[in-house]
Scaffold this motif. Structure first.
Motif, short mmCIF file in Angstrom:
data_model
loop_
_atom_site.label_atom_id
_atom_site.label_comp_id
_atom_site.label_asym_id
_atom_site.label_seq_id
_atom_site.Cartn_x
_atom_site.Cartn_y
_atom_site.Cartn_z
N ILE A 1 -4.91 -10.07 14.87
CA ILE A 1 -6.35 -9.79 14.76
C ILE A 1 -6.85 -10.15 13.36
O ILE A 1 -7.91 -10.77 13.20
N SER A 2 -6.09 -9.75 12.34
CA SER A 2 -6.50 -10.04 10.96
C SER A 2 -6.53 -11.54 10.71
O SER A 2 -7.45 -12.06 10.06
N ASP B 1 2.35 -4.09 14.91
CA ASP B 1 2.15 -4.86 13.69
C ASP B 1 1.72 -6.29 14.00
O ASP B 1 0.85 -6.85 13.32
N ASN B 2 2.32 -6.88 15.03
CA ASN B 2 1.93 -8.23 15.42
C ASN B 2 0.49 -8.27 15.91
O ASN B 2 -0.26 -9.21 15.64
N ASP C 1 -6.88 -13.99 12.98
CA ASP C 1 -7.89 -14.67 13.78
C ASP C 1 -9.31 -14.32 13.37
O ASP C 1 -10.26 -15.00 13.78
N THR C 2 -9.49 -13.25 12.62
CA THR C 2 -10.84 -12.85 12.18
C THR C 2 -11.00 -12.99 10.67
O THR C 2 -11.93 -12.41 10.10
N ASP C 3 -10.09 -13.70 10.05
CA ASP C 3 -10.17 -13.90 8.61
C ASP C 3 -11.00 -15.15 8.33
O ASP C 3 -10.49 -16.26 8.25
N VAL C 4 -12.29 -14.95 8.20
CA VAL C 4 -13.23 -16.04 7.93
C VAL C 4 -14.01 -15.69 6.67
O VAL C 4 -14.50 -14.56 6.53
N LYS C 5 -14.09 -16.62 5.76
CA LYS C 5 -14.78 -16.38 4.51
C LYS C 5 -16.25 -16.05 4.74
O LYS C 5 -16.94 -16.73 5.47
N GLY C 6 -16.68 -14.96 4.11
CA GLY C 6 -18.07 -14.55 4.23
C GLY C 6 -18.38 -13.72 5.45
O GLY C 6 -19.53 -13.34 5.67
N VAL C 7 -17.35 -13.40 6.27
CA VAL C 7 -17.56 -12.62 7.48
C VAL C 7 -16.68 -11.37 7.40
O VAL C 7 -15.52 -11.44 6.99
N VAL C 8 -17.25 -10.24 7.78
CA VAL C 8 -16.50 -8.99 7.75
C VAL C 8 -15.37 -9.06 8.77
O VAL C 8 -15.59 -9.44 9.92
N PRO C 9 -14.11 -8.72 8.39
CA PRO C 9 -13.00 -8.78 9.35
C PRO C 9 -13.17 -7.75 10.45
O PRO C 9 -13.93 -6.78 10.32
N ALA C 10 -12.45 -7.98 11.54
CA ALA C 10 -12.60 -7.10 12.70
C ALA C 10 -12.07 -5.71 12.42
O ALA C 10 -12.62 -4.72 12.90
N ILE C 11 -10.98 -5.61 11.64
CA ILE C 11 -10.33 -4.32 11.40
C ILE C 11 -10.22 -4.10 9.90
O ILE C 11 -9.75 -4.97 9.17
N SER C 12 -10.61 -2.94 9.46
CA SER C 12 -10.45 -2.58 8.06
C SER C 12 -9.06 -2.00 7.82
O SER C 12 -8.28 -1.78 8.76
N LEU C 13 -8.74 -1.78 6.57
CA LEU C 13 -7.44 -1.20 6.22
C LEU C 13 -7.30 0.18 6.83
O LEU C 13 -6.22 0.57 7.31
N GLU C 14 -8.38 0.92 6.84
CA GLU C 14 -8.35 2.25 7.46
C GLU C 14 -8.09 2.15 8.96
O GLU C 14 -7.36 2.97 9.53
N ARG D 1 -6.37 -0.19 10.48
CA ARG D 1 -4.95 -0.50 10.66
C ARG D 1 -4.09 0.75 10.57
O ARG D 1 -3.19 0.98 11.36
N GLU D 2 -4.40 1.58 9.58
CA GLU D 2 -3.63 2.80 9.40
C GLU D 2 -3.81 3.75 10.58
O GLU D 2 -2.87 4.45 10.98
N GLN D 3 -4.99 3.77 11.17
CA GLN D 3 -5.23 4.62 12.33
C GLN D 3 -4.36 4.19 13.51
O GLN D 3 -3.80 5.03 14.23
N MET D 4 -4.23 2.88 13.71
CA MET D 4 -3.41 2.38 14.81
C MET D 4 -1.94 2.70 14.59
O MET D 4 -1.23 3.10 15.52
N VAL D 5 -1.48 2.52 13.37
CA VAL D 5 -0.08 2.84 13.06
C VAL D 5 0.17 4.34 13.19
O VAL D 5 1.23 4.77 13.66
N SER D 6 -0.81 5.14 12.81
CA SER D 6 -0.65 6.59 12.92
C SER D 6 -0.55 7.04 14.37
O SER D 6 0.00 8.11 14.66
N ALA D 7 -1.08 6.23 15.29
CA ALA D 7 -1.04 6.60 16.71
C ALA D 7 0.39 6.66 17.23
O ALA D 7 0.68 7.40 18.18
#
Length: 841
Positions: A425-426, A419-420, A428-441, A443-449
């Motif tokens: 990542i979210s 989670d940390n 550090d990559t939260d910049v207005k007008g720029v696509v974030p590094a990780i989507s919600l999907e 994140r869920e894939q990593m947690v599902s691992a």
């Protein structure tokens, strides 16, 4: 067979006209010389038409006619002579037709003969002209051959000169570009920071492009310079990659942009970016696999007595578990840091690519790297990392019992690491007008691992709590009651499970669902321990062992409900929603353990109050007024309340006063409060039903009210905190002393139910004004049960029926005046009807 001699050609020519004349003269009769059908055919018809239908001559018209075969057939037919004769007739007929055709077309034939002579003359002229033409051509050829040869030679020379000039121009351009490149690079030798990598890369690309596109290999000057240019290109790639990697590590957009521009100018941008992406992928995969390498962990931790310090099951040797566990968590933490660095670096690279444009062509660099349908660079890297992480986690769960145990028991810590990582990542990559590094999907894939460890952790949590509940409430021993220490242990264990995951809302909800199952199990086991039957409901003697056991279970369950509810208050509201059903079940079982006792005691107190109707409140005289003794029913009621307090409530509410003062309402406090309210309401109801009520009776009634208030307040519940029932009791005492004329305007009526006021007014009316209880010949208990099941409006309907009966009786006697209570009761009841109709509308 006779033979005939064919006429000579001269003879044929001399007789040609005669035969023609004879044939063509229509007046000259002709005699057929043969019976052949050819002889009888009309002159105008073609002999070929006759031959085609003749069985003998048709064979001659066939393209595959065979004379040998025909002769053999004629000889074998048995009449060769007739066949020969027929053939002779046919020949003669053909000759005749031929002469006829020649004579008929004689002018045309002579005309054709003249044309042939003209043609031969023209052909002779053409031959002469052609000979002259050939002679002219040979003369012209001899005249232009030499100029043509000279032109070809000069053209070749011109082409060679042009090629040489072009080659020289290209060579000069290459040499000039090389000189510029040397100058750019030479400047950096003394001052490296002044090296213009983008310009040098552009020059390098132009040099190689000129050489490759124009095939300048073999030019000595070019070949000598190309060696140095190739070496310079290697240096530029090295420096460009160094600047690019430094920019990615330090998140410096300017340096990343310079590095990307270098490789774009070199024409190697796509390959370079693909190489970087593959490099980051391999680094991430290697980091994940290295974090779970038990042999490496054992070696670095300095544990183990065998080769690698790890057994075949992935478990450290004896004595090395603690260090190996610490080493595993350290490696996982380092792995998370590495994955964070990789993902953010790739996102930074992608961000610069999406913003950077070539200054000359204005081409977006991202378009040079990927197509519109291609996945983003971060998605490609994240997919590879998640896939590798999930594979390694599954492998560790199935092959390494040590890792499985550590990650299962320490799942909150493992989840916290993941989670940390996602949060960093979210963020550090939260910049207005720029696509974030990780989507919600993503994140869920990593947690599902790590979901496999989550399931094991929740199962372990449920198992621990269930085992504790089973040990405290064994199914084999129904009569045993757990001690307070056992209950405290259950509460502490549940609180520890919540505390371990309270930092993460999602994991807290999952654990709370398991705790909810445990609470339901606990409620089921506690319910199994509750004693039922007459001994659990008796209220006349001292508390029985079964009742004491029920009291203890109630207090234990109350303690669990209170402590867990208090713990949940500090969590998000949804936590209360998860545990609410199970806590409600705990509360319900706790109530069930003592509800039967309270209901039995309430029934006993109500039976005492019902004896108020056996008391004579209609007596007159000074003796009745001066009698200060308590009513028998009230003495019995006081004794029952005191006994209940001494034998039961003292055990159930050892600190009830403190609880009430503190504002906390326990289960038993609520039941006692409900009982006290019911006693007051029940007494007020039946006190209003007392009839007749003399002045002496009113004094006794007021004295009974005071004694009831004292008994309830001292032994059950502080009457001041009972609200409406207490206010009704306090209001009824002065109401019974008011004059009927004063009663309608008294503010005391606001604290009394309308049914109580109306029932009391019956005691002020004449005997013929019967109450609903008297009218329907009901016992006080029966009427009380009916009142419990009806609302005020239904009670008023029953009262109004008695008023209507009374009015009928008065009118039947011829009286015109009613008792003063009649209009008052009508007015009070009508006000209830008006209020009801207004609320409905």
């Amino acid at each position: 067979m006779p033979t005939t001699t064919a006429p000579s050609p001269l003879h044929r020519l001399s007789t040609f006209k005669d035969r023609t004349t004879t044939t063509t003269n229509p007046t000259t009769p002709t005699t057929p010389t043969s019976r052949s059908p050819l002889a009888s055919s009309s002159p105008s018809s073609s002999p070929l038409d006759s031959f085609s239908s003749d069985p003998i001559f048709s064979a001659f018209l066939s393209p595959d006619f065979d004379s040998t075969k025909f002769s053999s057939s004629a000889l074998s037919s048995g009449s060769p002579a007739s066949t020969v004769e027929k053939l002779q007739d046919g020949i003669r007929h053909l000759e005749k037709q031929l002469r006829s055709e020649v004579l008929t077309r004689h002018p045309e034939l002579f005309s054709q003969l003249s044309s042939i002579k003209d043609a031969e003359s023209a052909l002779s002229t053409v031959r002469s002209s052609l000979s002259n033409l050939q002679s002219s051509v040979r003369r012209i050829r001899s005249e232009i051959a030499d100029p043509n040869r000279q032109i070809r030679l000069k053209t070749a020379q011109l082409s060679n000169l042009h090629t040489a000039v072009t080659l020289l121009q290209l060579t000069v351009r290459v040499l000039r570009l090389t000189k510029k490149l040397r100058h750019v690079i030479s400047v950096s030798e003394s001052e490296p920071e002044k090296l213009d990598l983008s310009k040098a890369a552009q020059l390098h690309y132009e040099i190689l492009s000129l050489c490759n596109e124009n095939d300048l290999s073999g030019v000595a000057a070019i070949d000598e310079e190309l060696k140095w240019v190739v070496e310079a290109g290697q240096k530029l790639r090295f420096e460009g990659m160094r600047v690019l990697e430094r920019g990615l590590e330090g998140f410096n957009q300017a340096e990343v942009g310079v590095g990307l521009q270098v490789f774009y100018n070199l024409g190697e941008l796509k390959g370079t970016v693909d190489g970087l992406i593959n490099k980051y992928k391999s680094q991430g995969v290697k980091s994940v696999s290295g974090a779970l390498d038990m042999k490496a962990i054992s070696v670095n931790s300095g544990v183990g007595f065998g080769p690698g310090g790890v057994q075949r099951s992935g478990t450290p040797q004896i004595g090395g578990g603690a260090k190996a566990k610490e080493g595993l968590w350290q490696r996982m933490s380092a792995c998370m840091d590495q994955l964070h660095s990789i993902v953010v670096s790739v996102w930074h690279l992608q961000r610069v690519l999406s913003k950077k444009r070539d200054p000359f062509t204005h081409v977006l660099l991202l378009d040079e790297v990927m197509q519109a349908s291609d996945p983003m660079l971060t998605d490609r890297v994240w997919e590879a990392l998640v896939k590798s992480f999930a594979t390694q986690m599954k492998s560790a769960f199935t092959t390494s019992s040590f890792v499985k145990e550590i990650f299962t028991m320490g799942y909150p810590k493992l989840f916290s690491l993941i989670d940390n990582l996602l949060e960093r990542i979210s963020r550090d990559t939260d910049v207005k007008g720029v696509v974030p590094a990780i989507s919600l999907e993503g994140r869920e894939q990593m947690v599902s691992a790590i979901e496999i460890f989550q399931t094991a952790f929740l199962g372990l949590c449920l198992g621990r709590l269930s085992d504790l509940v089973n040990s405290v409430f064994p199914m084999s021993s129904r009569g045993s009651v757990p001690s307070k220490e056992h209950i405290s242990r259950i509460i502490s264990r549940i609180q520890e499970e919540i505390e371990a995951v309270h930092l993460d809302a999602r994991l807290t909800l999952l654990v709370l669902r398991e705790i909810s199952k445990v609470l339901l199990l606990l409620a089921q086991r506690a319910e199994y321990q509750i004693s039922t039957g007459p001994e659990a409901r008796q209220t006349t003697g001292p508390a029985t062992p079964a009742q004491i056991k029920n009291f203890t279970l109630c207090q234990h369950l109350q303690e669990i409900h209170t402590q867990i509810s208090s713990t949940v208050k500090g969590l998000p509201p949804i936590a209360s929603e998860v545990l609410s059903p199970s806590l409600g079940t705990i509360y319900g079982v706790a109530c069930d353990s003592v509800t039967s006792l309270f209901q039995s005691m309430l029934d006993r107190l109500e039976s005492c109050i019902l004896k108020i109707h056996e008391q004579n409140f209609g007596a007159h005289g000074m003796d009745a007024a001066m009698d200060n003794n308590s009513s028998p029913y009230m003495e019995e009621l006081q004794k029952c309340i005191t006994h209940f307090r001494t034998e039961f409530l003292s055990r159930l509410l050892p600190s009830s006063a403190n609880s009430v003062l503190a504002g906390t309402e326990t289960i038993c406090t609520r039941l006692v409060k409900s009982m006290a309210s019911r006693v007051l309401i029940f007494f007020i109801r039946h006190a209003s039903l007392v009839r007749p009520l003399s002045e002496s009776g009113k004094l006794r009634m007021a004295r009974d009210m005071a004694e009831l208030e004292l008994a309830v307040g001292q032994n059950l519940f502080p009457v001041e905190q009972l609200g409406a029932p207490y206010r009704a009791l306090r209001a009824l005492r002065p109401v019974i002393f008011l004059e009927t004329s004063q009663l309608g305007a008294s503010p005391l009526l606001q604290d009394l139910p309308l049914s109580v006021i109306l029932h009391h007014l019956y005691s002020r009316g004449p005997d013929e004004l019967q109450s609903p209880m008297q009218r329907n010949k009901l016992m006080p208990l029966q009427y009380s049960l009916w009142l419990d099941s009806q609302g005020e409006d239904q009670i008023w309907k029953g009262i109004k029926a008695t008023l209507d009966d009374y009015a009928v009786k008065v009118r039947a006697r011829g009286d015109k005046e009613f008792s003063p209570v009649y209009p008052l009761m009508q007015r009070l009841g009508s006000s209830l009807s008006d209020n009801t109709s207004v609320s409905v509308s």
